[in-house]
Design a protein around this motif. Structure first.
Motif, PDB file in Angstrom:
ATOM      1  N   GLU A   1       9.716  -5.311  -7.602  1.00  0.00           N
ATOM      2  CA  GLU A   1       9.145  -4.155  -8.589  1.00  0.00           C
ATOM      3  C   GLU A   1       7.635  -4.275  -7.848  1.00  0.00           C
ATOM      4  O   GLU A   1       6.876  -5.334  -7.284  1.00  0.00           O
ATOM      5  CB  GLU A   1       9.125  -4.565  -9.775  1.00  0.00           C
ATOM      6  N   LYS A   2       6.754  -2.743  -7.442  1.00  0.00           N
ATOM      7  CA  LYS A   2       5.405  -2.976  -7.255  1.00  0.00           C
ATOM      8  C   LYS A   2       4.641  -1.812  -7.948  1.00  0.00           C
ATOM      9  O   LYS A   2       5.616  -0.473  -7.571  1.00  0.00           O
ATOM     10  CB  LYS A   2       5.431  -2.367  -5.887  1.00  0.00           C
ATOM     11  N   GLU A   3       3.642  -2.480  -8.502  1.00  0.00           N
ATOM     12  CA  GLU A   3       3.289  -1.174  -9.455  1.00  0.00           C
ATOM     13  C   GLU A   3       2.033  -0.605  -8.551  1.00  0.00           C
ATOM     14  O   GLU A   3       1.297  -0.963  -7.750  1.00  0.00           O
ATOM     15  CB  GLU A   3       2.763  -2.231 -10.939  1.00  0.00           C
ATOM     16  N   PHE A   4       2.280   1.276  -8.760  1.00  0.00           N
ATOM     17  CA  PHE A   4       0.328   1.415  -8.038  1.00  0.00           C
ATOM     18  C   PHE A   4       0.662   2.643  -9.197  1.00  0.00           C
ATOM     19  O   PHE A   4       0.741   2.824  -9.691  1.00  0.00           O
ATOM     20  CB  PHE A   4       1.627   2.322  -6.959  1.00  0.00           C
ATOM     21  N   ILE A   5      -0.770   3.412  -8.807  1.00  0.00           N
ATOM     22  CA  ILE A   5      -2.129   3.926  -9.539  1.00  0.00           C
ATOM     23  C   ILE A   5      -1.653   5.797  -8.249  1.00  0.00           C
ATOM     24  O   ILE A   5      -2.651   5.244  -7.057  1.00  0.00           O
ATOM     25  CB  ILE A   5      -3.019   3.860 -10.078  1.00  0.00           C
ATOM     26  N   ILE A   6      -1.557   6.371  -9.082  1.00  0.00           N
ATOM     27  CA  ILE A   6      -1.975   7.908  -8.289  1.00  0.00           C
ATOM     28  C   ILE A   6      -2.604   8.084  -8.588  1.00  0.00           C
ATOM     29  O   ILE A   6      -3.081   8.958  -9.672  1.00  0.00           O
ATOM     30  CB  ILE A   6       0.062   8.666  -8.164  1.00  0.00           C
ATOM     31  N   THR A   7      -3.607   9.066  -7.764  1.00  0.00           N
ATOM     32  CA  THR A   7      -5.037   9.462  -8.870  1.00  0.00           C
ATOM     33  C   THR A   7      -5.472  10.853  -7.881  1.00  0.00           C
ATOM     34  O   THR A   7      -4.769  10.944  -6.083  1.00  0.00           O
ATOM     35  CB  THR A   7      -5.753   8.885  -8.235  1.00  0.00           C
ATOM     36  N   SER A   8      -5.583  12.219  -8.484  1.00  0.00           N
ATOM     37  CA  SER A   8      -6.172  13.194  -7.533  1.00  0.00           C
ATOM     38  C   SER A   8      -6.742  13.290  -6.053  1.00  0.00           C
ATOM     39  O   SER A   8      -7.576  12.350  -6.179  1.00  0.00           O
ATOM     40  CB  SER A   8      -6.676  13.722  -8.513  1.00  0.00           C
ATOM     41  N   ALA A   9      -5.946  13.610  -4.978  1.00  0.00           N
ATOM     42  CA  ALA A   9      -7.081  13.554  -3.940  1.00  0.00           C
ATOM     43  C   ALA A   9      -6.835  12.323  -2.885  1.00  0.00           C
ATOM     44  O   ALA A   9      -7.685  12.268  -2.254  1.00  0.00           O
ATOM     45  CB  ALA A   9      -8.667  14.115  -4.423  1.00  0.00           C
ATOM     46  N   ASN A  10      -6.551  12.022  -3.156  1.00  0.00           N
ATOM     47  CA  ASN A  10      -5.990  10.135  -2.484  1.00  0.00           C
ATOM     48  C   ASN A  10      -4.452  10.076  -1.947  1.00  0.00           C
ATOM     49  O   ASN A  10      -3.565  10.513  -3.124  1.00  0.00           O
ATOM     50  CB  ASN A  10      -6.600   9.264  -3.685  1.00  0.00           C
ATOM     51  N   THR A  11      -4.499   9.558  -1.458  1.00  0.00           N
ATOM     52  CA  THR A  11      -3.008   8.976  -0.908  1.00  0.00           C
ATOM     53  C   THR A  11      -2.659   6.991  -1.106  1.00  0.00           C
ATOM     54  O   THR A  11      -3.902   6.380  -0.902  1.00  0.00           O
ATOM     55  CB  THR A  11      -2.939   9.021   0.407  1.00  0.00           C
ATOM     56  N   THR A  12      -2.089   6.880  -1.717  1.00  0.00           N
ATOM     57  CA  THR A  12      -1.331   5.636  -2.083  1.00  0.00           C
ATOM     58  C   THR A  12      -0.532   5.589  -0.802  1.00  0.00           C
ATOM     59  O   THR A  12       0.551   6.291  -1.327  1.00  0.00           O
ATOM     60  CB  THR A  12      -0.654   5.889  -3.116  1.00  0.00           C
ATOM     61  N   GLU A  13      -0.664   4.196  -0.947  1.00  0.00           N
ATOM     62  CA  GLU A  13       0.086   3.583   1.012  1.00  0.00           C
ATOM     63  C   GLU A  13       1.414   2.562  -0.026  1.00  0.00           C
ATOM     64  O   GLU A  13       0.350   2.060  -0.423  1.00  0.00           O
ATOM     65  CB  GLU A  13      -0.449   3.332   1.500  1.00  0.00           C
ATOM     66  N   ILE A  14       2.614   2.930   0.370  1.00  0.00           N
ATOM     67  CA  ILE A  14       3.131   1.268  -0.047  1.00  0.00           C
ATOM     68  C   ILE A  14       4.041   1.105   1.254  1.00  0.00           C
ATOM     69  O   ILE A  14       4.699   1.866   1.563  1.00  0.00           O
ATOM     70  CB  ILE A  14       4.234   1.753  -1.160  1.00  0.00           C
ATOM     71  N   ASN A  15       3.776   0.360   1.501  1.00  0.00           N
ATOM     72  CA  ASN A  15       4.700  -1.335   2.605  1.00  0.00           C
ATOM     73  C   ASN A  15       5.534  -1.354   2.277  1.00  0.00           C
ATOM     74  O   ASN A  15       5.519  -2.683   1.281  1.00  0.00           O
ATOM     75  CB  ASN A  15       3.369  -1.898   3.290  1.00  0.00           C
ATOM     76  N   SER A  16       6.541  -1.931   2.885  1.00  0.00           N
ATOM     77  CA  SER A  16       7.690  -3.057   2.518  1.00  0.00           C
ATOM     78  C   SER A  16       8.481  -3.239   3.512  1.00  0.00           C
ATOM     79  O   SER A  16       8.721  -2.546   4.126  1.00  0.00           O
ATOM     80  CB  SER A  16       8.525  -2.490   1.230  1.00  0.00           C
TER      81      SER A  16
ATOM     82  N   ILE B   1       4.719  13.903  -3.007  1.00  0.00           N
ATOM     83  CA  ILE B   1       3.836  14.866  -3.341  1.00  0.00           C
ATOM     84  C   ILE B   1       3.768  14.448  -5.022  1.00  0.00           C
ATOM     85  O   ILE B   1       4.480  15.057  -5.627  1.00  0.00           O
ATOM     86  CB  ILE B   1       3.174  16.156  -3.189  1.00  0.00           C
ATOM     87  N   MET B   2       2.707  13.647  -5.593  1.00  0.00           N
ATOM     88  CA  MET B   2       2.962  12.825  -6.544  1.00  0.00           C
ATOM     89  C   MET B   2       2.131  13.357  -8.044  1.00  0.00           C
ATOM     90  O   MET B   2       0.535  13.358  -7.097  1.00  0.00           O
ATOM     91  CB  MET B   2       3.401  11.838  -7.218  1.00  0.00           C
ATOM     92  N   GLN B   3       2.284  13.565  -9.244  1.00  0.00           N
ATOM     93  CA  GLN B   3       1.341  13.900 -10.425  1.00  0.00           C
ATOM     94  C   GLN B   3       0.025  12.776 -10.257  1.00  0.00           C
ATOM     95  O   GLN B   3       1.481  12.075 -10.588  1.00  0.00           O
ATOM     96  CB  GLN B   3       1.554  13.487 -11.063  1.00  0.00           C
ATOM     97  N   PRO B   4      -1.241  12.503 -10.645  1.00  0.00           N
ATOM     98  CA  PRO B   4      -1.511  11.094 -11.447  1.00  0.00           C
ATOM     99  C   PRO B   4      -0.847  10.759 -11.837  1.00  0.00           C
ATOM    100  O   PRO B   4      -0.289  11.106 -13.166  1.00  0.00           O
ATOM    101  CB  PRO B   4      -2.980  11.732 -11.098  1.00  0.00           C
TER     102      PRO B   4
END
Length: 75
Positions: A60-75, A37-40
């Motif tokens: 390195e992989k850049e990503f953005i966390i937004t409210s009410a969404n799940t961001t997925e990182i595959n590595s 669980i992360m802050q936007p």
């Protein structure tokens, strides 16, 4: 929320990008699948294979966390 799916043993950490600087947030556990669980905001995950000791293999992989969404990182 961040969903991390690892396909191999990696040593990784999450950093937040704020005002042009990277600030350490957390180390990623050894689990192959995990949810954090992360802050936007704007983030980077950086890491490399556990068996590697040379920084040339760091990714390195850049990503953005937004409210009410799940961001997925595959590595």
């Amino acid at each position: 929320r961040l969903q991390i799916n690892k396909s191999r043993d990696l040593v990784c950490a999450i950093y937040r990008i704020q005002n042009g600087k990277m600030e350490w947030v957390a180390d990623i556990s050894d689990a192959f699948y995990q949810t954090i669980i992360m802050q936007p905001g704007k983030y980077i995950v950086a890491g490399r294979s556990k068996s590697e000791t040379r920084t040339i293999y760091t990714f390195e992989k850049e990503f953005i966390i937004t409210s009410a969404n799940t961001t997925e990182i595959n590595s």
